[in-house]
Scaffold this active site. Structure first.
Site, mmCIF file in Angstrom:
data_model
loop_
_atom_site.group_PDB
_atom_site.id
_atom_site.type_symbol
_atom_site.label_atom_id
_atom_site.label_comp_id
_atom_site.label_asym_id
_atom_site.label_seq_id
_atom_site.Cartn_x
_atom_site.Cartn_y
_atom_site.Cartn_z
ATOM 1 N N HIS A 157 0.837 -1.221 0.000
ATOM 2 C CA HIS A 157 0.000 0.000 0.000
ATOM 3 C C HIS A 157 0.868 1.266 0.000
ATOM 4 O O HIS A 157 0.405 2.319 0.431
ATOM 5 C CB HIS A 157 -0.963 0.047 1.188
ATOM 6 C CG HIS A 157 -1.702 -1.234 1.418
ATOM 7 N ND1 HIS A 157 -2.976 -1.461 0.955
ATOM 8 C CD2 HIS A 157 -1.323 -2.375 2.042
ATOM 9 C CE1 HIS A 157 -3.363 -2.684 1.298
ATOM 10 N NE2 HIS A 157 -2.370 -3.269 1.952
ATOM 11 N N SER A 278 14.870 22.218 -15.256
ATOM 12 C CA SER A 278 13.654 22.970 -15.527
ATOM 13 C C SER A 278 14.033 24.323 -16.112
ATOM 14 O O SER A 278 15.061 24.895 -15.763
ATOM 15 C CB SER A 278 12.880 23.167 -14.224
ATOM 16 O OG SER A 278 12.070 24.326 -14.290
ATOM 17 N N LYS A 284 15.778 22.252 -10.022
ATOM 18 C CA LYS A 284 15.153 20.974 -10.401
ATOM 19 C C LYS A 284 16.110 19.979 -11.048
ATOM 20 O O LYS A 284 16.986 20.337 -11.819
ATOM 21 C CB LYS A 284 13.986 21.223 -11.381
ATOM 22 C CG LYS A 284 12.765 21.834 -10.774
ATOM 23 C CD LYS A 284 12.130 21.002 -9.668
ATOM 24 C CE LYS A 284 11.445 19.774 -10.198
ATOM 25 N NZ LYS A 284 10.232 20.097 -10.958
ATOM 26 N N GLU A 291 10.015 8.936 -16.434
ATOM 27 C CA GLU A 291 8.628 9.355 -16.670
ATOM 28 C C GLU A 291 8.155 8.926 -18.055
ATOM 29 O O GLU A 291 7.008 8.521 -18.244
ATOM 30 C CB GLU A 291 8.512 10.873 -16.533
ATOM 31 C CG GLU A 291 8.773 11.357 -15.119
ATOM 32 C CD GLU A 291 9.023 12.857 -15.093
ATOM 33 O OE1 GLU A 291 8.049 13.618 -15.151
ATOM 34 O OE2 GLU A 291 10.200 13.261 -15.034
#
Ligand code: ARG
Length: 463
Positions: A157, A278, A284, A291
């Site tokens: 979980h 970024s 970043k 991704e």
């Protein structure tokens, strides 16, 4: 306008919209090498069986070999007016050797031709993927061996469950990819029948030798039913299904890389090789490759779903709908290949923060099960009772805001008076992990053994 190869009974020109919807050479040109290979096998067989003369076959063979060269070196001129790769090759052959080119199409049709070409293509794709997946397994198993003793939180979980090791976690993916390779191998074994010679749908009256063409193209045997040969695409569906499952595995790993590289988790870091920045936020470090592995799974699944939809209502045998089988499959197989490469690259690149992972492994009362197990062993309690007692002890620790091993023995004894100081010996992360020695368990010794087993197997495969 060039007159159509099939234009014998036609008087009028085709509408521009028909041409636009019908043309496939923009994408099926990718089957050019397979198409020439199939034609070479076909003409050799036609000569052997006397359907064409040796002399004509030799001219056709020479022409096809030139075309193969033109396709390879990029000088072949594709014509959209010629619809597809098959007619492009045939028309070029006629340009090169004249009307004798027309003898090549005896005892075959574009229907068995395209099925054969596509099977050859899918077979090569499977072989390429298998090699890449073996390399990914190697990268994972090597890292697993190096991190066999690195404690990390195991989750269910996505809540702290029990400590495991990072090596154990990585080996989970080695197992998954092993099954993915098995599925691709199964698909390859089932597609091992050659459709060439099924002709349009009914077979042919020419005395062809389908075993000869099957062998020449590396298939074990010819397909046994001509209708089935030209009308099914289950070899694509099965390969895509295996690809989808594989992509789903990679996507889950990618998701974990995304999580682990956040400052909040900080379990692993990717180097600049696999990190982007970024345009606005100077701090970043984004795991774009992970991704995109996760994201591309969508289009791979989409390709399978699309082809299932194309096929589900088609009466036997061939229908032009089936031309829609290629783009999605090409895209899915290309995408998966890229994903495998990206995951292998990230696996080799990732730097593990062992201290941080170890610290997280002890959070969230992750060794509570170890205490319950101790109660079963030391006090001979039924596990359910031990679970209750441990739960009450955890509640007290949580109230106080301390870890289990920091809770005074007297507090534990208020819940169960027979608990002794010995119970504390099972509460450390290291002890917990080392105790998971059951077959397939997370103990470092197990992980080392399994990692070595995989490495031996993979290196042997590589020869
Ligand atoms: N381009 C076609 C395809 O990909 C080749 C087969 C065409 N057959 C036909 N009967 N029109 O499906």
């Amino acid at each position: 306008m060039k007159s159509k190869i099939w234009g014998g009974r036609f008087r009028g020109a085709t509408d521009a919209v028909l041409e636009a919807i019908n043309v496939s050479v923009d994408f099926d040109k990718r089957l050019g090498p397979q198409d020439v290979k199939g034609s070479l096998a076909h003409v050799a067989m036609l000569a052997e069986t006397g359907v064409v003369t040796r002399q004509d076959a030799a001219a056709i063979t020479r022409g096809l070999e030139q075309i193969r060269g033109e396709i390879e070196n990029g000088t072949f001129a594709y014509s959209r007016a010629l619809e597809d790769i098959h007619m492009n090759v045939e028309a070029r052959l006629a340009e090169l050797i004249g009307p004798v080119a027309g003898r090549l199409h005896a005892a075959r049709s574009r229907n068995d031709q395209v099925a054969t070409d596509f099977k050859l293509f899918v077979r090569d794709s499977i072989d390429g993927l298998d090699e890449q997946l073996a390399d990914l397994q190697l990268a994972l198993a090597e890292k697993a061996l190096a991190e066999a003793g690195s404690a990390m939180p195991g989750f269910t979980h996505l809540q702290s469950a029990q400590p495991v090791t990072f090596g154990h976690h990585l080996l989970a993916y080695v197992e998954m990819i092993g099954r993915d390779r098995g599925r691709l191998k199964d698909a390859r074994a089932r597609l091992d029948e050659c459709p060439l010679g099924a002709a349009a749908l009914a077979g042919t009256s020419f005395p062809i030798d389908r075993v000869m063409t099957a062998k020449a193209l590396g298939f074990s045997r010819p397909t046994a039913n001509s209708l089935d040969s030209v009308s099914d695409r289950d070899f694509v569906l099965e390969t895509l299904a295996a690809a989808v499952i594989c992509a789903t595995h990679l996507s889950r790993f990618a998701e974990e890389i995304v999580l682990w590289t956040t400052p909040q988790f900080g379990f692993v870091a990717l180097s600049d090789k696999f990190t982007t920045g970024s345009s606005i936020m100077p701090q970043k470090r984004n795991p774009d490759a992970a991704e995109l592995v996760r994201g591309k799974t969508g289009r791979i699944v989409g390709a399978l779903a699309a082809l299932l939809m194309v096929m589900k209502g088609l009466p036997l045998a061939y229908s032009k709908d089936m031309q829609e089988d290629k783009e999605g499959a090409f895209d899915a197989l290309d995408s998966l290949s890229l994903c495998v490469a990206a995951v292998a690259g990230m696996t080799r690149d990732m730097n593990v923060d062992r201290a941080r992972m170890r610290k997280a492994a002890g959070c969230g009362y992750a060794t509570a099960t170890d205490l319950a197990d101790w109660l079963v062993r030391a006090l001979a309690l039924p596990f359910r009772e031990a679970h209750q007692i441990t739960g009450r002890i955890v509640a007290i620790a949580a109230e106080r805001g301390v870890a289990l091993e920091k809770l005074p023995l007297s507090d534990m004894q208020r819940v169960e008076p027979r608990i002794t100081g010995e119970a504390f010996s099972v509460l450390s992360v290291e002890k917990s992990v080392r105790s998971r020695t059951s077959y397939g368990g997370a103990a470092p010794a197990n992980v080392r053994k399994q990692a070595r087993r995989w490495l031996r197997q993979l290196r042997k495969e590589q020869g």
